[in-house]
Motif scaffolding. Structure first.
Motif, PDB file in Angstrom:
ATOM      1  N   ALA A  70       0.808  -1.216   0.000  1.00 35.53           N
ATOM      2  CA  ALA A  70       0.000   0.000   0.000  1.00 35.53           C
ATOM      3  C   ALA A  70       0.841   1.266   0.000  1.00 35.53           C
ATOM      4  O   ALA A  70       0.520   2.229  -0.701  1.00 35.53           O
ATOM      5  CB  ALA A  70      -0.926   0.005   1.217  1.00 35.53           C
ATOM      6  N   ILE A  74       0.298   4.005  -3.013  1.00 37.65           N
ATOM      7  CA  ILE A  74      -0.093   5.401  -2.809  1.00 37.65           C
ATOM      8  C   ILE A  74       0.697   6.310  -3.748  1.00 37.65           C
ATOM      9  O   ILE A  74       0.186   7.306  -4.260  1.00 37.65           O
ATOM     10  CB  ILE A  74       0.115   5.823  -1.338  1.00 37.65           C
ATOM     11  N   SER A 262      -1.221   2.350   6.142  1.00 41.22           N
ATOM     12  CA  SER A 262      -1.032   2.670   4.730  1.00 41.22           C
ATOM     13  C   SER A 262      -2.103   2.019   3.866  1.00 41.22           C
ATOM     14  O   SER A 262      -2.514   2.574   2.840  1.00 41.22           O
ATOM     15  CB  SER A 262       0.358   2.226   4.249  1.00 41.22           C
ATOM     16  N   MET A 266      -4.327   4.124   1.330  1.00 39.24           N
ATOM     17  CA  MET A 266      -4.466   3.790  -0.081  1.00 39.24           C
ATOM     18  C   MET A 266      -5.935   3.579  -0.439  1.00 39.24           C
ATOM     19  O   MET A 266      -6.393   4.034  -1.496  1.00 39.24           O
ATOM     20  CB  MET A 266      -3.663   2.516  -0.394  1.00 39.24           C
ATOM     21  N   ARG A 269      -7.417   7.068  -0.817  1.00 36.10           N
ATOM     22  CA  ARG A 269      -6.276   7.866  -1.276  1.00 36.10           C
ATOM     23  C   ARG A 269      -6.616   9.343  -1.504  1.00 36.10           C
ATOM     24  O   ARG A 269      -5.894  10.239  -1.052  1.00 36.10           O
ATOM     25  CB  ARG A 269      -5.749   7.252  -2.571  1.00 36.10           C
TER      26      ARG A 269
END
Length: 401
Positions: A70, A74, A262, A266, A269
Protein backbone atom coordinates in the motif's frame (compact mmCIF):
# COMPACT_ATOMS: atom_id res chain seq x y z
CA UNK A 1 2.40 12.89 -4.66
CA UNK A 2 -0.30 14.02 -7.08
CA UNK A 3 -3.91 14.87 -6.38
CA UNK A 4 -6.79 16.49 -8.23
CA UNK A 5 -7.44 18.98 -5.45
CA UNK A 6 -8.15 22.64 -6.10
CA UNK A 7 -5.00 24.65 -5.24
CA UNK A 8 -5.00 26.61 -2.01
CA UNK A 9 -3.22 29.61 -3.51
CA UNK A 10 -5.19 32.09 -1.39
CA UNK A 11 -3.95 30.55 1.85
CA UNK A 12 -0.50 30.60 3.34
CA UNK A 13 1.28 27.30 3.80
CA UNK A 14 1.48 26.42 7.47
CA UNK A 15 5.27 26.69 7.45
CA UNK A 16 4.85 30.37 6.52
CA UNK A 17 2.78 31.11 9.62
CA UNK A 18 4.43 33.14 12.37
CA UNK A 19 3.69 30.51 15.02
CA UNK A 20 4.93 27.54 12.96
CA UNK A 21 5.20 24.73 14.08
CA UNK A 22 3.02 25.21 17.17
CA UNK A 23 0.28 22.79 16.15
CA UNK A 24 -3.10 22.73 17.89
CA UNK A 25 -5.63 19.91 17.85
CA UNK A 26 -8.37 20.85 20.27
CA UNK A 27 -11.35 21.22 17.95
CA UNK A 28 -14.75 19.58 18.30
CA UNK A 29 -14.69 15.89 17.51
CA UNK A 30 -10.99 15.27 18.18
CA UNK A 31 -11.43 13.46 21.48
CA UNK A 32 -14.35 11.39 20.19
CA UNK A 33 -12.32 10.32 17.14
CA UNK A 34 -9.35 9.39 19.31
CA UNK A 35 -11.53 7.40 21.71
CA UNK A 36 -13.11 5.43 18.85
CA UNK A 37 -9.68 4.61 17.46
CA UNK A 38 -8.43 3.55 20.89
CA UNK A 39 -11.43 1.29 21.35
CA UNK A 40 -10.69 -0.46 18.05
CA UNK A 41 -7.01 -0.77 18.95
CA UNK A 42 -8.06 -2.54 22.14
CA UNK A 43 -10.29 -4.90 20.16
CA UNK A 44 -7.42 -5.81 17.85
CA UNK A 45 -5.09 -6.54 20.75
CA UNK A 46 -7.78 -8.58 22.52
CA UNK A 47 -8.56 -10.64 19.43
CA UNK A 48 -4.87 -11.17 18.68
CA UNK A 49 -4.42 -12.58 22.17
CA UNK A 50 -7.51 -14.75 21.73
CA UNK A 51 -6.40 -16.41 18.49
CA UNK A 52 -3.05 -17.43 19.94
CA UNK A 53 0.53 -17.16 18.76
CA UNK A 54 0.10 -18.84 15.37
CA UNK A 55 -2.94 -16.79 14.42
CA UNK A 56 -1.33 -13.56 15.62
CA UNK A 57 1.81 -14.28 13.59
CA UNK A 58 -0.28 -14.82 10.48
CA UNK A 59 -1.97 -11.46 11.12
CA UNK A 60 1.38 -9.70 11.58
CA UNK A 61 2.70 -11.22 8.37
CA UNK A 62 -0.37 -10.16 6.39
CA UNK A 63 -0.23 -6.60 7.80
CA UNK A 64 3.49 -6.33 6.89
CA UNK A 65 2.69 -7.38 3.34
CA UNK A 66 -0.24 -4.99 3.00
CA UNK A 67 1.81 -2.11 4.44
CA UNK A 68 4.58 -2.57 1.88
CA UNK A 69 2.19 -2.93 -1.05
CA UNK A 70 0.00 0.00 0.00
CA UNK A 71 2.74 2.53 0.82
CA UNK A 72 4.11 2.06 -2.70
CA UNK A 73 0.68 1.99 -4.33
CA UNK A 74 -0.09 5.40 -2.81
CA UNK A 75 2.82 6.72 -4.89
CA UNK A 76 1.51 4.95 -8.00
CA UNK A 77 4.00 2.07 -7.89
CA UNK A 78 2.70 -1.50 -8.12
CA UNK A 79 4.92 -4.12 -6.49
CA UNK A 80 5.08 -7.83 -7.26
CA UNK A 81 3.02 -9.57 -4.55
CA UNK A 82 5.17 -12.71 -4.56
CA UNK A 83 8.35 -10.63 -4.15
CA UNK A 84 6.82 -8.70 -1.25
CA UNK A 85 5.58 -11.89 0.41
CA UNK A 86 8.96 -13.56 -0.01
CA UNK A 87 10.88 -10.56 1.35
CA UNK A 88 8.56 -10.11 4.35
CA UNK A 89 8.76 -13.80 5.27
CA UNK A 90 12.57 -13.79 5.02
CA UNK A 91 12.84 -10.72 7.26
CA UNK A 92 10.48 -12.30 9.79
CA UNK A 93 12.45 -15.54 9.77
CA UNK A 94 9.74 -17.64 8.12
CA UNK A 95 10.95 -20.39 5.78
CA UNK A 96 8.84 -20.79 2.65
CA UNK A 97 8.82 -24.05 0.74
CA UNK A 98 9.56 -23.68 -2.97
CA UNK A 99 10.16 -19.93 -2.70
CA UNK A 100 10.89 -18.92 -6.29
CA UNK A 101 9.73 -15.29 -6.12
CA UNK A 102 12.03 -12.85 -7.92
CA UNK A 103 14.35 -10.85 -5.67
CA UNK A 104 13.64 -7.13 -5.71
CA UNK A 105 16.06 -4.77 -3.98
CA UNK A 106 13.45 -2.01 -3.79
CA UNK A 107 11.03 -4.35 -2.03
CA UNK A 108 13.76 -5.53 0.34
CA UNK A 109 14.60 -1.90 1.03
CA UNK A 110 11.02 -1.06 1.97
CA UNK A 111 10.76 -4.10 4.23
CA UNK A 112 14.07 -3.15 5.89
CA UNK A 113 12.76 0.38 6.53
CA UNK A 114 9.52 -0.87 8.08
CA UNK A 115 11.27 -3.42 10.25
CA UNK A 116 13.87 -0.87 11.36
CA UNK A 117 11.16 1.69 12.18
CA UNK A 118 9.48 -0.84 14.48
CA UNK A 119 12.64 -2.25 16.04
CA UNK A 120 14.25 1.19 16.62
CA UNK A 121 11.24 2.55 18.49
CA UNK A 122 13.12 2.91 21.77
CA UNK A 123 16.00 4.99 20.40
CA UNK A 124 16.15 8.50 19.00
CA UNK A 125 15.40 9.11 15.34
CA UNK A 126 18.20 11.09 13.70
CA UNK A 127 19.30 12.35 10.28
CA UNK A 128 21.62 9.38 9.79
CA UNK A 129 18.66 7.02 10.16
CA UNK A 130 16.63 9.07 7.66
CA UNK A 131 19.53 8.96 5.19
CA UNK A 132 19.82 5.18 5.60
CA UNK A 133 16.12 4.77 4.95
CA UNK A 134 16.32 7.02 1.90
CA UNK A 135 19.20 4.99 0.49
CA UNK A 136 17.18 1.80 1.03
CA UNK A 137 14.36 3.30 -1.05
CA UNK A 138 16.63 3.86 -4.02
CA UNK A 139 19.16 1.01 -4.32
CA UNK A 140 21.63 1.78 -7.07
CA UNK A 141 21.19 5.52 -6.40
CA UNK A 142 19.21 6.10 -9.59
CA UNK A 143 15.51 6.77 -9.84
CA UNK A 144 13.84 5.19 -12.88
CA UNK A 145 12.62 8.61 -14.02
CA UNK A 146 15.68 10.73 -13.34
CA UNK A 147 18.81 10.99 -11.26
CA UNK A 148 18.10 12.18 -7.74
CA UNK A 149 20.13 13.00 -4.71
CA UNK A 150 20.01 9.87 -2.51
CA UNK A 151 20.86 9.66 1.18
CA UNK A 152 20.91 13.41 1.71
CA UNK A 153 18.50 16.33 1.86
CA UNK A 154 17.50 18.23 -1.26
CA UNK A 155 19.63 21.27 -2.00
CA UNK A 156 18.26 22.62 -5.29
CA UNK A 157 17.29 26.29 -5.49
CA UNK A 158 14.05 25.66 -7.40
CA UNK A 159 10.88 25.51 -5.26
CA UNK A 160 9.90 22.03 -4.04
CA UNK A 161 6.32 21.77 -5.25
CA UNK A 162 3.59 19.12 -5.20
CA UNK A 163 2.09 19.26 -8.68
CA UNK A 164 -0.55 17.39 -10.68
CA UNK A 165 -2.04 17.80 -14.15
CA UNK A 166 -0.77 17.71 -17.71
CA UNK A 167 2.28 19.65 -18.80
CA UNK A 168 1.28 23.23 -19.42
CA UNK A 169 -1.82 22.84 -17.23
CA UNK A 170 -0.18 21.88 -13.97
CA UNK A 171 -1.85 22.56 -10.64
CA UNK A 172 0.43 23.45 -7.75
CA UNK A 173 -1.07 22.02 -4.56
CA UNK A 174 1.70 22.82 -2.14
CA UNK A 175 5.10 24.50 -2.03
CA UNK A 176 7.49 23.18 0.64
CA UNK A 177 10.02 25.30 2.54
CA UNK A 178 13.13 26.31 0.55
CA UNK A 179 15.98 23.79 0.50
CA UNK A 180 18.14 26.18 2.53
CA UNK A 181 15.73 25.71 5.46
CA UNK A 182 15.47 21.93 5.35
CA UNK A 183 18.35 21.03 7.67
CA UNK A 184 17.19 23.43 10.41
CA UNK A 185 13.54 22.41 10.01
CA UNK A 186 14.37 18.70 10.21
CA UNK A 187 16.51 19.26 13.30
CA UNK A 188 13.60 21.00 15.00
CA UNK A 189 11.24 18.19 13.97
CA UNK A 190 13.58 15.45 15.22
CA UNK A 191 14.15 17.26 18.52
CA UNK A 192 10.38 17.37 19.06
CA UNK A 193 9.84 13.77 17.90
CA UNK A 194 12.49 12.42 20.26
CA UNK A 195 11.49 14.55 23.26
CA UNK A 196 7.84 13.52 22.95
CA UNK A 197 8.55 9.79 22.76
CA UNK A 198 5.92 8.18 25.05
CA UNK A 199 8.31 6.29 27.34
CA UNK A 200 10.28 9.50 27.91
CA UNK A 201 7.06 11.36 28.69
CA UNK A 202 6.08 8.76 31.27
CA UNK A 203 9.41 9.18 33.05
CA UNK A 204 9.45 12.98 32.77
CA UNK A 205 5.81 13.56 33.62
CA UNK A 206 5.28 10.79 36.16
CA UNK A 207 3.75 13.28 38.60
CA UNK A 208 1.52 14.89 35.99
CA UNK A 209 0.30 12.43 33.38
CA UNK A 210 -1.99 15.09 31.86
CA UNK A 211 1.10 16.66 30.25
CA UNK A 212 1.64 13.58 28.10
CA UNK A 213 0.77 13.95 24.44
CA UNK A 214 -1.72 11.48 23.02
CA UNK A 215 0.18 8.95 20.90
CA UNK A 216 -2.20 9.03 17.93
CA UNK A 217 -2.15 12.83 17.86
CA UNK A 218 1.65 12.71 17.99
CA UNK A 219 1.78 10.28 15.05
CA UNK A 220 -0.59 12.49 13.03
CA UNK A 221 1.50 15.58 13.75
CA UNK A 222 4.73 13.75 12.91
CA UNK A 223 3.43 12.71 9.49
CA UNK A 224 2.06 16.15 8.65
CA UNK A 225 5.20 17.93 9.87
CA UNK A 226 7.58 15.69 7.92
CA UNK A 227 5.49 15.87 4.73
CA UNK A 228 5.32 19.65 5.03
CA UNK A 229 9.12 19.95 5.21
CA UNK A 230 9.42 17.47 2.29
CA UNK A 231 13.17 17.16 2.90
CA UNK A 232 14.13 14.80 0.06
CA UNK A 233 13.87 15.05 -3.70
CA UNK A 234 11.74 11.90 -3.78
CA UNK A 235 10.42 9.25 -1.39
CA UNK A 236 9.01 11.68 1.20
CA UNK A 237 5.62 9.96 1.35
CA UNK A 238 7.04 6.51 2.04
CA UNK A 239 9.49 7.83 4.63
CA UNK A 240 6.75 9.90 6.25
CA UNK A 241 4.63 6.79 6.63
CA UNK A 242 7.63 4.92 8.07
CA UNK A 243 7.87 7.66 10.70
CA UNK A 244 4.17 7.07 11.44
CA UNK A 245 4.95 3.37 11.93
CA UNK A 246 7.71 4.25 14.41
CA UNK A 247 5.43 6.67 16.26
CA UNK A 248 2.62 4.10 16.48
CA UNK A 249 5.04 1.43 17.71
CA UNK A 250 6.29 3.87 20.36
CA UNK A 251 2.72 4.58 21.40
CA UNK A 252 1.92 0.87 21.67
CA UNK A 253 5.27 0.10 23.31
CA UNK A 254 5.45 -2.84 20.92
CA UNK A 255 6.96 -3.71 17.56
CA UNK A 256 4.16 -6.10 16.64
CA UNK A 257 2.37 -4.88 13.52
CA UNK A 258 -1.30 -5.66 14.06
CA UNK A 259 -2.82 -3.29 11.49
CA UNK A 260 -1.83 -1.34 8.37
CA UNK A 261 -2.45 2.41 8.23
CA UNK A 262 -1.03 2.67 4.73
CA UNK A 263 -3.62 0.17 3.52
CA UNK A 264 -6.36 2.53 4.71
CA UNK A 265 -4.58 5.56 3.28
CA UNK A 266 -4.47 3.79 -0.08
CA UNK A 267 -8.09 2.67 0.15
CA UNK A 268 -9.06 6.31 0.78
CA UNK A 269 -6.28 7.87 -1.28
CA UNK A 270 -8.08 11.00 -2.46
CA UNK A 271 -9.42 11.63 1.04
CA UNK A 272 -5.89 11.17 2.43
CA UNK A 273 -4.45 13.72 0.01
CA UNK A 274 -7.34 16.11 0.64
CA UNK A 275 -6.92 15.96 4.42
CA UNK A 276 -3.15 16.35 4.22
CA UNK A 277 -3.35 19.18 1.71
CA UNK A 278 -5.98 21.05 3.73
CA UNK A 279 -3.89 20.73 6.89
CA UNK A 280 -0.86 22.17 5.10
CA UNK A 281 -2.65 25.49 4.50
CA UNK A 282 -4.24 28.03 6.74
CA UNK A 283 -3.58 28.21 10.45
CA UNK A 284 -1.94 25.74 12.81
CA UNK A 285 -5.22 24.23 14.05
CA UNK A 286 -4.96 20.72 12.61
CA UNK A 287 -7.98 19.24 14.38
CA UNK A 288 -9.55 18.01 11.14
CA UNK A 289 -6.32 16.26 10.14
CA UNK A 290 -6.07 14.51 13.52
CA UNK A 291 -9.73 13.43 13.23
CA UNK A 292 -9.05 12.03 9.75
CA UNK A 293 -5.92 10.23 10.97
CA UNK A 294 -7.70 8.72 13.98
CA UNK A 295 -10.52 7.52 11.74
CA UNK A 296 -7.97 5.89 9.40
CA UNK A 297 -6.50 4.11 12.41
CA UNK A 298 -9.99 2.97 13.43
CA UNK A 299 -10.65 1.58 9.94
CA UNK A 300 -7.25 -0.13 9.87
CA UNK A 301 -8.08 -1.87 13.15
CA UNK A 302 -11.48 -2.92 11.80
CA UNK A 303 -9.75 -4.48 8.79
CA UNK A 304 -7.45 -6.44 11.10
CA UNK A 305 -10.41 -7.61 13.18
CA UNK A 306 -11.97 -8.92 9.96
CA UNK A 307 -8.74 -10.76 9.11
CA UNK A 308 -8.72 -12.37 12.54
CA UNK A 309 -12.41 -13.21 12.31
CA UNK A 310 -11.66 -15.06 9.07
CA UNK A 311 -8.73 -16.82 10.75
CA UNK A 312 -10.98 -18.01 13.56
CA UNK A 313 -13.60 -19.20 11.08
CA UNK A 314 -10.95 -21.12 9.13
CA UNK A 315 -9.67 -22.70 12.34
CA UNK A 316 -13.19 -23.79 13.28
CA UNK A 317 -13.71 -25.18 9.78
CA UNK A 318 -10.61 -27.39 9.96
CA UNK A 319 -11.53 -28.52 13.47
CA UNK A 320 -15.01 -29.48 12.28
CA UNK A 321 -13.54 -31.53 9.44
CA UNK A 322 -10.50 -32.90 11.26
CA UNK A 323 -11.46 -36.47 10.32
CA UNK A 324 -11.83 -35.75 6.60
CA UNK A 325 -9.55 -37.78 4.34
CA UNK A 326 -8.26 -35.30 1.75
CA UNK A 327 -5.87 -35.94 -1.10
CA UNK A 328 -3.49 -33.19 -2.21
CA UNK A 329 -5.91 -31.92 -4.85
CA UNK A 330 -8.72 -31.48 -2.35
CA UNK A 331 -6.43 -29.87 0.22
CA UNK A 332 -5.20 -27.40 -2.40
CA UNK A 333 -8.68 -26.36 -3.50
CA UNK A 334 -10.05 -26.08 0.04
CA UNK A 335 -7.09 -23.96 1.14
CA UNK A 336 -7.51 -21.74 -1.93
CA UNK A 337 -11.19 -21.16 -1.17
CA UNK A 338 -10.40 -20.40 2.48
CA UNK A 339 -7.60 -18.00 1.57
CA UNK A 340 -9.82 -16.12 -0.89
CA UNK A 341 -12.38 -15.54 1.84
CA UNK A 342 -16.11 -14.89 1.67
CA UNK A 343 -16.95 -14.10 -1.93
CA UNK A 344 -13.27 -13.83 -2.83
CA UNK A 345 -13.35 -16.63 -5.39
CA UNK A 346 -15.10 -14.69 -8.12
CA UNK A 347 -18.03 -16.50 -9.72
CA UNK A 348 -17.73 -19.57 -7.51
CA UNK A 349 -15.87 -22.82 -8.20
CA UNK A 350 -16.84 -25.14 -11.05
CA UNK A 351 -15.33 -28.30 -12.53
CA UNK A 352 -13.35 -26.39 -15.14
CA UNK A 353 -11.71 -24.15 -12.53
CA UNK A 354 -10.99 -27.20 -10.37
CA UNK A 355 -9.27 -28.88 -13.34
CA UNK A 356 -7.16 -25.78 -14.01
CA UNK A 357 -6.09 -25.25 -10.38
CA UNK A 358 -5.32 -28.92 -9.60
CA UNK A 359 -4.26 -30.15 -13.04
CA UNK A 360 -6.80 -32.97 -12.89
CA UNK A 361 -9.07 -34.53 -15.53
CA UNK A 362 -12.77 -33.69 -15.78
CA UNK A 363 -13.77 -37.08 -14.37
CA UNK A 364 -11.42 -36.63 -11.39
CA UNK A 365 -12.61 -33.06 -10.79
CA UNK A 366 -16.25 -34.14 -10.85
CA UNK A 367 -15.58 -37.02 -8.44
CA UNK A 368 -13.54 -34.86 -6.04
CA UNK A 369 -16.17 -32.13 -5.97
CA UNK A 370 -18.92 -34.66 -5.31
CA UNK A 371 -16.89 -36.06 -2.39
CA UNK A 372 -16.37 -32.58 -0.92
CA UNK A 373 -20.07 -31.82 -1.12
CA UNK A 374 -20.92 -35.18 0.52
CA UNK A 375 -18.50 -34.41 3.38
CA UNK A 376 -20.21 -30.99 3.75
CA UNK A 377 -16.96 -29.11 3.20
CA UNK A 378 -18.53 -27.58 0.09
CA UNK A 379 -22.09 -26.91 -0.99
CA UNK A 380 -23.38 -26.53 -4.53
CA UNK A 381 -25.73 -24.09 -6.23
CA UNK A 382 -27.33 -24.40 -9.66
CA UNK A 383 -27.40 -27.17 -12.26
CA UNK A 384 -25.61 -28.19 -15.45
CA UNK A 385 -23.23 -25.55 -16.80
CA UNK A 386 -24.36 -23.15 -14.06
CA UNK A 387 -23.34 -25.54 -11.24
CA UNK A 388 -21.08 -23.78 -8.74
CA UNK A 389 -19.42 -24.87 -5.50
CA UNK A 390 -18.71 -22.81 -2.38
CA UNK A 391 -16.88 -23.37 0.90
CA UNK A 392 -19.37 -24.28 3.63
CA UNK A 393 -18.74 -21.83 6.46
CA UNK A 394 -21.67 -20.41 8.49
CA UNK A 395 -22.06 -16.70 7.88
CA UNK A 396 -20.22 -16.65 4.54
CA UNK A 397 -22.73 -15.55 1.89
CA UNK A 398 -20.39 -15.68 -1.14
CA UNK A 399 -22.41 -12.82 -2.61
CA UNK A 400 -25.39 -15.10 -3.13
CA UNK A 401 -27.74 -12.90 -1.14
Amino acid sequence: MSTPLIPKATFKAIWQQSDWPNFKAQGLGVQDALLRARKKQGEVIGQANAIGLKGAQELIQSRYIQEIIATSAIEGEKLNLDSVRSSVFRKLGVVLANDIAPLDKKVDGLVDILQDALESREIDLNTEKLFQWHQALFPGKINTRSRIKVGDFRDHEDPMQIISGRQGKEIVHFTAPPSARVEADIKRFLDWFNKTRPNLQVATNSKNSSNQMDGLTRAAIAHLWFETIHPFEDGNGRLGRAIVEMAMAQDAQSGEKLYSLSEQMMANRLSYYDALNSAQHGNLDISEWVIWFAHACELACEASCEVMKNAIEKSHFWAQHSDAQLNERKKKIIQRLLDDGDGGFLGGLNAEKYMKITGSSKATATRDLSDLVESKMLFSVGHGKALRYYINIPGWTHGLG
